[in-house]
Design an enzyme around this catalytic site. Structure first.
Site, PDB file in Angstrom:
ATOM      1  N   GLU A   1       9.623   5.176 -10.142  1.00 43.41           N
ATOM      2  CA  GLU A   1       8.531   6.098  -9.819  1.00 43.41           C
ATOM      3  C   GLU A   1       8.884   7.549 -10.106  1.00 43.41           C
ATOM      4  O   GLU A   1       8.059   8.314 -10.601  1.00 43.41           O
ATOM      5  CB  GLU A   1       8.155   5.974  -8.336  1.00 43.41           C
ATOM      6  CG  GLU A   1       7.090   6.972  -7.917  1.00 43.41           C
ATOM      7  CD  GLU A   1       6.729   6.898  -6.454  1.00 43.41           C
ATOM      8  OE1 GLU A   1       5.794   7.607  -6.042  1.00 43.41           O
ATOM      9  OE2 GLU A   1       7.381   6.132  -5.718  1.00 43.41           O
TER      10      GLU A   1
ATOM     11  N   LYS B   1       2.619  -2.992   4.101  1.00 42.47           N
ATOM     12  CA  LYS B   1       1.344  -3.678   4.330  1.00 42.47           C
ATOM     13  C   LYS B   1       1.446  -5.161   3.969  1.00 42.47           C
ATOM     14  O   LYS B   1       0.883  -6.018   4.650  1.00 42.47           O
ATOM     15  CB  LYS B   1       0.234  -2.990   3.546  1.00 42.47           C
ATOM     16  CG  LYS B   1      -0.063  -1.561   4.021  1.00 42.47           C
ATOM     17  CD  LYS B   1      -1.187  -0.955   3.214  1.00 42.47           C
ATOM     18  CE  LYS B   1      -1.442   0.490   3.578  1.00 42.47           C
ATOM     19  NZ  LYS B   1      -0.391   1.415   3.064  1.00 42.47           N
TER      20      LYS B   1
ATOM     21  N   ASP C   1       4.457   0.269  -6.964  1.00 46.29           N
ATOM     22  CA  ASP C   1       4.009  -0.011  -5.594  1.00 46.29           C
ATOM     23  C   ASP C   1       3.725  -1.496  -5.385  1.00 46.29           C
ATOM     24  O   ASP C   1       3.931  -2.025  -4.296  1.00 46.29           O
ATOM     25  CB  ASP C   1       2.697   0.741  -5.277  1.00 46.29           C
ATOM     26  CG  ASP C   1       2.850   2.244  -5.304  1.00 46.29           C
ATOM     27  OD1 ASP C   1       3.753   2.761  -4.637  1.00 46.29           O
ATOM     28  OD2 ASP C   1       2.051   2.904  -5.992  1.00 46.29           O
TER      29      ASP C   1
ATOM     30  N   ASP D   1      10.206   1.272  -6.860  1.00 45.48           N
ATOM     31  CA  ASP D   1       9.760   2.343  -5.961  1.00 45.48           C
ATOM     32  C   ASP D   1      10.920   2.591  -5.004  1.00 45.48           C
ATOM     33  O   ASP D   1      11.169   1.796  -4.096  1.00 45.48           O
ATOM     34  CB  ASP D   1       8.511   1.940  -5.184  1.00 45.48           C
ATOM     35  CG  ASP D   1       7.894   3.126  -4.438  1.00 45.48           C
ATOM     36  OD1 ASP D   1       8.639   4.105  -4.175  1.00 45.48           O
ATOM     37  OD2 ASP D   1       6.699   3.079  -4.101  1.00 45.48           O
TER      38      ASP D   1
ATOM     39  N   ASP E   1      14.765   9.410  -2.103  1.00 44.78           N
ATOM     40  CA  ASP E   1      14.060   8.906  -3.285  1.00 44.78           C
ATOM     41  C   ASP E   1      14.934   9.054  -4.528  1.00 44.78           C
ATOM     42  O   ASP E   1      15.061   8.124  -5.339  1.00 44.78           O
ATOM     43  CB  ASP E   1      12.761   9.688  -3.516  1.00 44.78           C
ATOM     44  CG  ASP E   1      11.698   9.435  -2.468  1.00 44.78           C
ATOM     45  OD1 ASP E   1      10.924   8.482  -2.633  1.00 44.78           O
ATOM     46  OD2 ASP E   1      11.641  10.195  -1.484  1.00 44.78           O
TER      47      ASP E   1
ATOM     48  N   HIS F   1      -4.350   7.975   2.854  1.00 48.94           N
ATOM     49  CA  HIS F   1      -5.102   8.145   1.598  1.00 48.94           C
ATOM     50  C   HIS F   1      -6.503   7.554   1.708  1.00 48.94           C
ATOM     51  O   HIS F   1      -7.046   7.040   0.731  1.00 48.94           O
ATOM     52  CB  HIS F   1      -4.358   7.492   0.430  1.00 48.94           C
ATOM     53  CG  HIS F   1      -3.008   8.082   0.163  1.00 48.94           C
ATOM     54  ND1 HIS F   1      -2.832   9.287  -0.478  1.00 48.94           N
ATOM     55  CD2 HIS F   1      -1.769   7.641   0.484  1.00 48.94           C
ATOM     56  CE1 HIS F   1      -1.536   9.552  -0.563  1.00 48.94           C
ATOM     57  NE2 HIS F   1      -0.872   8.575   0.009  1.00 48.94           N
TER      58      HIS F   1
ATOM     59  N   LEU G   1      11.527   4.622  -2.591  1.00 48.19           N
ATOM     60  CA  LEU G   1      11.206   4.806  -1.172  1.00 48.19           C
ATOM     61  C   LEU G   1       9.686   4.729  -1.037  1.00 48.19           C
ATOM     62  O   LEU G   1       8.985   5.725  -1.220  1.00 48.19           O
ATOM     63  CB  LEU G   1      11.728   6.157  -0.676  1.00 48.19           C
ATOM     64  CG  LEU G   1      12.187   6.236   0.788  1.00 48.19           C
ATOM     65  CD1 LEU G   1      13.330   5.271   1.045  1.00 48.19           C
ATOM     66  CD2 LEU G   1      12.602   7.651   1.143  1.00 48.19           C
ATOM     67  N   ASP G   2       9.204   3.561  -0.751  1.00 50.18           N
ATOM     68  CA  ASP G   2       7.772   3.364  -0.544  1.00 50.18           C
ATOM     69  C   ASP G   2       7.453   3.774   0.887  1.00 50.18           C
ATOM     70  O   ASP G   2       7.990   3.207   1.839  1.00 50.18           O
ATOM     71  CB  ASP G   2       7.430   1.894  -0.779  1.00 50.18           C
ATOM     72  CG  ASP G   2       5.940   1.625  -0.708  1.00 50.18           C
ATOM     73  OD1 ASP G   2       5.174   2.430  -1.254  1.00 50.18           O
ATOM     74  OD2 ASP G   2       5.550   0.600  -0.122  1.00 50.18           O
TER      75      ASP G   2
ATOM     76  N   THR H   1      -4.640   1.906   4.363  1.00 49.87           N
ATOM     77  CA  THR H   1      -3.884   3.158   4.276  1.00 49.87           C
ATOM     78  C   THR H   1      -4.056   4.019   5.518  1.00 49.87           C
ATOM     79  O   THR H   1      -5.122   4.024   6.143  1.00 49.87           O
ATOM     80  CB  THR H   1      -4.319   3.945   3.030  1.00 49.87           C
ATOM     81  OG1 THR H   1      -3.571   5.162   2.935  1.00 49.87           O
ATOM     82  CG2 THR H   1      -5.803   4.264   3.067  1.00 49.87           C
TER      83      THR H   1
ATOM     84  N   THR I   1       7.283   7.418   1.502  1.00 55.31           N
ATOM     85  CA  THR I   1       8.074   8.646   1.614  1.00 55.31           C
ATOM     86  C   THR I   1       7.518   9.581   2.681  1.00 55.31           C
ATOM     87  O   THR I   1       8.270  10.177   3.458  1.00 55.31           O
ATOM     88  CB  THR I   1       8.132   9.373   0.256  1.00 55.31           C
ATOM     89  OG1 THR I   1       8.806   8.543  -0.699  1.00 55.31           O
ATOM     90  CG2 THR I   1       8.873  10.695   0.372  1.00 55.31           C
TER      91      THR I   1
END
Length: 270
Positions: A74, A224, A247, A117, A51, A198, A119-120, A195, A122
């Site tokens: 981010e 996604k 994101d 971002d 990151d 989350h 590292l989307d 998700t 992580t």
């Protein structure tokens, strides 16, 4: 003699090259075996060495060539010198050859915002779910996502040793999207992606209200959206706060470039 490409086209071309270098950095850190993991706000909000290095690479590389563009990443990192090996000076010639949509030809550097971002996904990166991981570079104008670049550092990693890893997708409103084959879900099925880490009752209830044939739980907003444009899912449902512009900017631009839509649904209390 052809004129100089519009600022936004040069920025997208640079973002493409920078994203590819970023993917290489993510793979290098993974190969090292030392991910340098720290918790930011908790076990589901992690930061790794990848990151940090990727954000430094992207922000420094783009700032060097586009000093008036606002770049927002981010990660909250200290201001410090960036190693030369992290700097990418290249541009995608393919993108530079594309015609700039007329509404964006006269955009100035200072009118553009880049959302990064590094590292989307992580958490998935630390768990070895490498196909979930993406690098996101989104470009916005007047508060609207108009172009985006998504790098998948570990695309093809399931093929094992010797496989060529990584690919880069990009898109721009008025031009389309490139680097993948656009598909729709087979048989008109309703397949929802959402998700994996989350979720809550509201998210679960909203997903089930769609009466899906199947639900795919994966990490990363970028991942996604790739599920959508490649026909693996028909909608991404996440009825909860949490997504930030770093994101969503790049994925939204690519989704919109192929005719998709991002919707905000507000439920009023009875």
């Amino acid at each position: 003699m052809a004129g100089t490409p519009a600022v936004v086209m040069r920025l997208v071309a640079s973002a493409f090259a920078v994203a590819e270098r970023a993917g290489g950095i993510a793979r290098k850190v993974m190969r090292s075996g030392d991910l340098g993991i720290v918790e930011k706000t908790g076990a589901n909000d992690l930061q790794t060495l990848a990151d940090r290095l990727v954000q430094k690479s992207i922000c420094a590389s783009l700032s060097q060539h586009f000093p008036k563009v606002t770049i927002i990443g981010e990660e909250d990192l200290p201001a410090e010198a960036v190693e030369e090996e992290l700097i990418e000076n290249g541009q995608s010639e393919e993108i530079l050859q594309k015609p700039c949509p007329s509404e964006y030809i006269n955009i100035k550097e200072e009118e553009l915002v880049v959302w990064v971002d590094p590292l989307d996904g992580t958490k998935e990166y630390t768990e070895g779910l490498l196909d979930h991981v993406t690098v996101l570079i989104g470009i916005a104008y007047n508060g609207k996502a108009i172009a985006g670049v998504i790098n998948q550092p570990f695309f093809n990693y399931q093929l094992g040793p010797g496989a060529t890893l990584g690919r880069t997708l990009w898109g721009m409103l008025g031009l389309g999207a490139f680097g993948f084959e656009l598909k729709e879900v087979e048989g008109g099925k309703c397949i929802i992606t959402t998700t994996r880490s989350h979720s809550n009752k509201l998210v679960a209830d909203c997903v089930q209200a769609m009466e899906p044939h199947d639900v795919i739980k994966v990490g990363g907003a970028g991942n996604k959206i790739i599920q959508l444009v490649e026909g693996k899912a028909s909608a991404y449902v996440f009825a909860s706060p949490g997504c930030k512009k770093w994101d969503t900017c790049a994925p939204e631009a690519i989704l919109n470039a192929v005719g998709g839509k991002k919707l905000f649904l507000h439920v009023c209390p009875q």
